[in-house]
Write a protein that holds these residues in place. Sequence first.
Motif, mmCIF file in Angstrom:
data_model
loop_
_atom_site.group_PDB
_atom_site.id
_atom_site.type_symbol
_atom_site.label_atom_id
_atom_site.label_comp_id
_atom_site.label_asym_id
_atom_site.label_seq_id
_atom_site.Cartn_x
_atom_site.Cartn_y
_atom_site.Cartn_z
ATOM 1 N N UNK A 53 -19.903 -25.148 -92.774
ATOM 2 C CA UNK A 53 -20.780 -24.055 -92.049
ATOM 3 C C UNK A 53 -20.112 -23.077 -91.377
ATOM 4 N N UNK A 54 -19.036 -22.539 -92.110
ATOM 5 C CA UNK A 54 -18.174 -21.457 -91.577
ATOM 6 C C UNK A 54 -18.930 -20.146 -92.088
ATOM 7 N N UNK A 55 -17.997 -19.190 -92.339
ATOM 8 C CA UNK A 55 -18.406 -17.660 -92.882
ATOM 9 C C UNK A 55 -18.859 -17.905 -94.262
ATOM 10 N N UNK A 56 -20.141 -17.264 -94.536
ATOM 11 C CA UNK A 56 -20.859 -17.399 -96.067
ATOM 12 C C UNK A 56 -19.994 -16.613 -97.026
ATOM 13 N N UNK A 87 -15.898 -24.389 -99.604
ATOM 14 C CA UNK A 87 -16.139 -22.909 -99.168
ATOM 15 C C UNK A 87 -16.902 -22.967 -97.646
ATOM 16 N N UNK A 88 -16.509 -21.886 -96.908
ATOM 17 C CA UNK A 88 -17.393 -22.040 -95.845
ATOM 18 C C UNK A 88 -16.379 -22.500 -94.630
ATOM 19 N N UNK A 124 -8.480 -27.682 -91.117
ATOM 20 C CA UNK A 124 -7.215 -27.825 -91.214
ATOM 21 C C UNK A 124 -6.844 -29.338 -91.019
ATOM 22 N N UNK A 125 -7.009 -29.683 -89.675
ATOM 23 C CA UNK A 125 -6.517 -31.136 -89.276
ATOM 24 C C UNK A 125 -7.206 -32.094 -90.210
ATOM 25 N N UNK A 143 -16.777 -19.847 -86.002
ATOM 26 C CA UNK A 143 -16.004 -20.278 -84.649
ATOM 27 C C UNK A 143 -14.491 -20.833 -85.315
ATOM 28 N N UNK A 144 -13.424 -20.383 -84.709
ATOM 29 C CA UNK A 144 -12.129 -20.538 -84.985
ATOM 30 C C UNK A 144 -11.759 -22.063 -84.657
ATOM 31 N N UNK A 145 -12.415 -22.595 -83.637
ATOM 32 C CA UNK A 145 -11.789 -24.067 -83.568
ATOM 33 C C UNK A 145 -12.342 -25.032 -84.523
ATOM 34 N N UNK A 146 -13.594 -24.490 -85.165
ATOM 35 C CA UNK A 146 -13.849 -25.384 -86.306
ATOM 36 C C UNK A 146 -12.851 -25.052 -87.545
#
Length: 204
Positions: free
Chosen positions: A9-12, A94-95, A108-109, A100-103
């Motif tokens: 659920x990030x950038x489409x 994808x996404x 990555x973690x 939200x940059x913290x997501x």
Amino acid sequence: MNKALFFINGEEPSKIPQNINEYSLIACTDGAYSRYVYKFQLKIDFISGDFDSLIQEQVPQGITLISTPDQNKTDFHKALELLVERRITQVDVYGATGRESDHFIGNLSTALYFKNKLKITFYDDYSKFFFSNHKTHLTNVKGKIISLIPFFKAENIQTQGLQYPLNNEPLCLPERIGTRNKAIDECVTIEYSNGELLIYISNS
């Protein structure tokens, strides 16, 4: 074939892979499905999450819903556990970026946590990136930006085919990282001995 396509659920993304047949499984988190995945003409194998953001009316019959309510882990982490259970070994994601940059940092973690179980490659509209093995061959990359980012240290790095080569050199946060290098050959080789290294490749 044990390769999955997974949406979070990030950038489409503006486009999705055309080679859908190479994936043995396609899945997404509930937030990704409600925001954008429902618009794609894809056969989704499962949707996972706590379903706090899922619009049930959007979900057609035949899609498996897997509840993962554990709040001590992210939806991405819990979804990767499901993929490991299904003997998936490679995942194209994808996404993962944007919004939200913290997501994104958390993603990555999570990818690093699963590195020894899954080969995870992230894609967005601008690039792809992944945690590398100790020796990585890149093809068809001439002219593209190649960044090497240590987590948190990578030692004895050797490269071939980059504008600014490394010859048995370390990279270490925060002292020195290898961002904004450039491929001068179609094929690039990156090797290192210890630590972890994230490789970023621009789309153009």
